[in-house]
Design a protein around this motif. Structure first.
Motif, PDB file in Angstrom:
ATOM      1  N   PRO A 184       0.798  -1.230   0.000  1.00 15.91           N
ATOM      2  CA  PRO A 184       0.000   0.000   0.000  1.00 15.91           C
ATOM      3  C   PRO A 184       0.831   1.280   0.000  1.00 15.91           C
ATOM      4  N   ASN A 191      -2.188  -3.229  -5.552  1.00 18.01           N
ATOM      5  CA  ASN A 191      -3.059  -2.186  -5.021  1.00 18.01           C
ATOM      6  C   ASN A 191      -4.307  -2.029  -5.886  1.00 18.01           C
ATOM      7  N   VAL A 201      -3.631   8.881  -2.420  1.00 17.84           N
ATOM      8  CA  VAL A 201      -2.727   7.733  -2.384  1.00 17.84           C
ATOM      9  C   VAL A 201      -1.315   8.141  -2.791  1.00 17.84           C
ATOM     10  N   TRP A 205       2.202   7.698  -0.734  1.00 15.76           N
ATOM     11  CA  TRP A 205       3.424   7.062  -1.237  1.00 15.76           C
ATOM     12  C   TRP A 205       4.652   7.951  -1.024  1.00 15.76           C
ATOM     13  N   ILE A 341      -6.942   0.610   0.123  1.00 16.23           N
ATOM     14  CA  ILE A 341      -6.277   0.762  -1.176  1.00 16.23           C
ATOM     15  C   ILE A 341      -5.486  -0.468  -1.603  1.00 16.23           C
ATOM     16  N   LEU A 366      -8.259   6.339   5.204  1.00 18.09           N
ATOM     17  CA  LEU A 366      -6.841   6.608   4.968  1.00 18.09           C
ATOM     18  C   LEU A 366      -6.292   7.648   5.933  1.00 18.09           C
TER      19      LEU A 366
END
Length: 395
Positions: A184, A191, A201, A205, A341, A366
């Motif tokens: 993830p 994903n 997202v 990252w 995710i 999230l």
């Protein structure tokens, strides 16, 4: 009658599952049996066999690959033996909360166990709006007993080392390592998320602060053999009613950090609060009850059954519980992120019919996951965590 027990593995069919039940004399000789394959997971076949009077059994058989991907993702059949042995050990220490195991066969990778069809999978029941007033306290008791009596506090240290070896589970642990603690946080093929979440997202990252803390939690998962864990203790692994709770599917069992199982429970309760805001106060109350019952029961066992010579040293129990709790908060955050995710989602979020509400819920999941990971060591009590959740500071 042709025999089912053989020297080589073959997947069962509904017909051969009935033959196996008859071979094991699990029903009376003149019974008329029916069988339905009911498995809806990714890794196993599950057969429900009943006689004309409604008496039933469950036969679970491991597949040599993950159904979600296919034969290109091979898996060890040894996990069936690990699951069966874990069920037996958990049954010993928490008998009210684990189904009976009637028979196991390592060659066929099967476990025959108690029929729980009178109960409901807790995730489905919760999504349908049902309430299970004893679920949180049952899980707190179950986990306190199983984690205490498989830790160095509750089992001879030599025996514990033998158990650690018995439950080495590298292939399924690798799934957890990848799907919860690695994929993830990178642009990995596994994903799976809606295009509307892409911006969030991609920020995740690039979040080096978050990724450092996930790396530390991953290290804990890889290296801390504190107790025998279920390893996949979400609300889809629980059969429930208003009076009963049964824990199933411990095929991911291994010796790891106690907070991992605790965090899985917390996160999978929180999905309900995220998806159904009107239920949030009730869910937060369940989270509070779950942890309070856990720490109270663990403290009782510590007082009466502890094998550790330093057990009476002031601060040892409280520091142990504090570590478990703060670890659990962090692991809960990882579960919230990965189920949003990563490869395996939860119906609590995915099942929201309104797209705008669904995306908003996933954004909350999230955000909350990130905050729990980063702030886990700031929480010193369950009340502080519940207050944080109630004030929704993570939005």
């Amino acid at each position: 009658m042709s025999t089912v027990i053989q020297e080589t593995y073959q997947p069962l069919t509904e017909e051969t599952a009935i033959l196996l039940a008859k071979e094991r004399n699990l029903f009376s000789e003149n019974s008329t049996l029916s069988c339905t394959e009911i498995g809806d997971g990714n890794l196993n076949l599950v057969f429900h066999i009943k006689d004309q009077d409604g008496k039933g059994i469950i036969i679970k058989q491991a597949l040599p690959y993950a159904k979600v991907v296919g034969e290109s993702w091979p898996l060890t059949l040894k996990r069936a033996t690990i699951e069966a042995e874990a069920l037996k050990l958990f049954k010993k220490h928490a008998p009210d909360f684990v189904p009976d195991v009637y028979y196991t066969n390592e060659v066929l990778a099967i476990t025959i166990m108690e029929d729980l069809s009178h109960l409901t999978i807790s995730r489905k029941g919760l999504i349908d709006g049902n309430e299970y007033p004893l679920l949180a306290s049952h899980l707190g008791t179950y986990l306190a007993n199983t984690t205490f009596f498989t830790s160095e506090f509750g089992v001879d240290k030599g025996q514990k080392k033998e158990l650690v070896g018995k439950f080495i589970n590298p292939e399924l642990c690798k799934i957890t390592e990848d799907l919860i603690f690695s994929d993830p946080y990178f642009d990995a093929e596994t994903n799976d998320f809606e295009p509307q979440l892409t911006s969030t997202v991609e920020k995740l990252w690039k979040d080096t602060e978050l990724k450092l803390q996930v790396a530390l939690l991953r290290k804990s998962f890889l290296t801390e053999a504190e107790a025998l864990l279920h390893g996949d203790l979400h609300t889809g692994s629980l059969f429930v009613s208003k009076e009963e709770t049964k824990v199933i599917d411990p095929e991911f069992a291994y010796f790891g950090p106690v907070g991992f199982d605790i965090g899985q429970v917390i996160a999978n309760l929180l999905f309900q609060a995220i998806a159904f805001e009107e239920k949030s106060d009730s869910i937060y109350s369940q989270v509070r009850t779950f942890w309070n019952v856990y720490q109270n029961q663990f403290s009782i066992l510590w007082e009466h059954d502890n094998l550790e010579p330093f057990a009476r040293i002031d601060g040892f129990l409280s520091s142990t519980l504090q570590k478990y709790f703060q670890d659990a908060v962090g692991f809960a955050g990882c579960e919230l992120i990965r189920r949003t995710i990563g490869l395996a989602h939860v119906a609590d979020l995915d099942g929201l019919p309104d797209e705008k509400e669904r995306i908003a819920a996933k954004e909350k999941s999230l955000a909350l996951g990130r905050e729990l990971i980063l702030k886990r060591n700031e929480f010193t009590s369950i009340e502080e965590l519940v207050t944080f959740l109630q004030t929704k500071k993570y939005e």
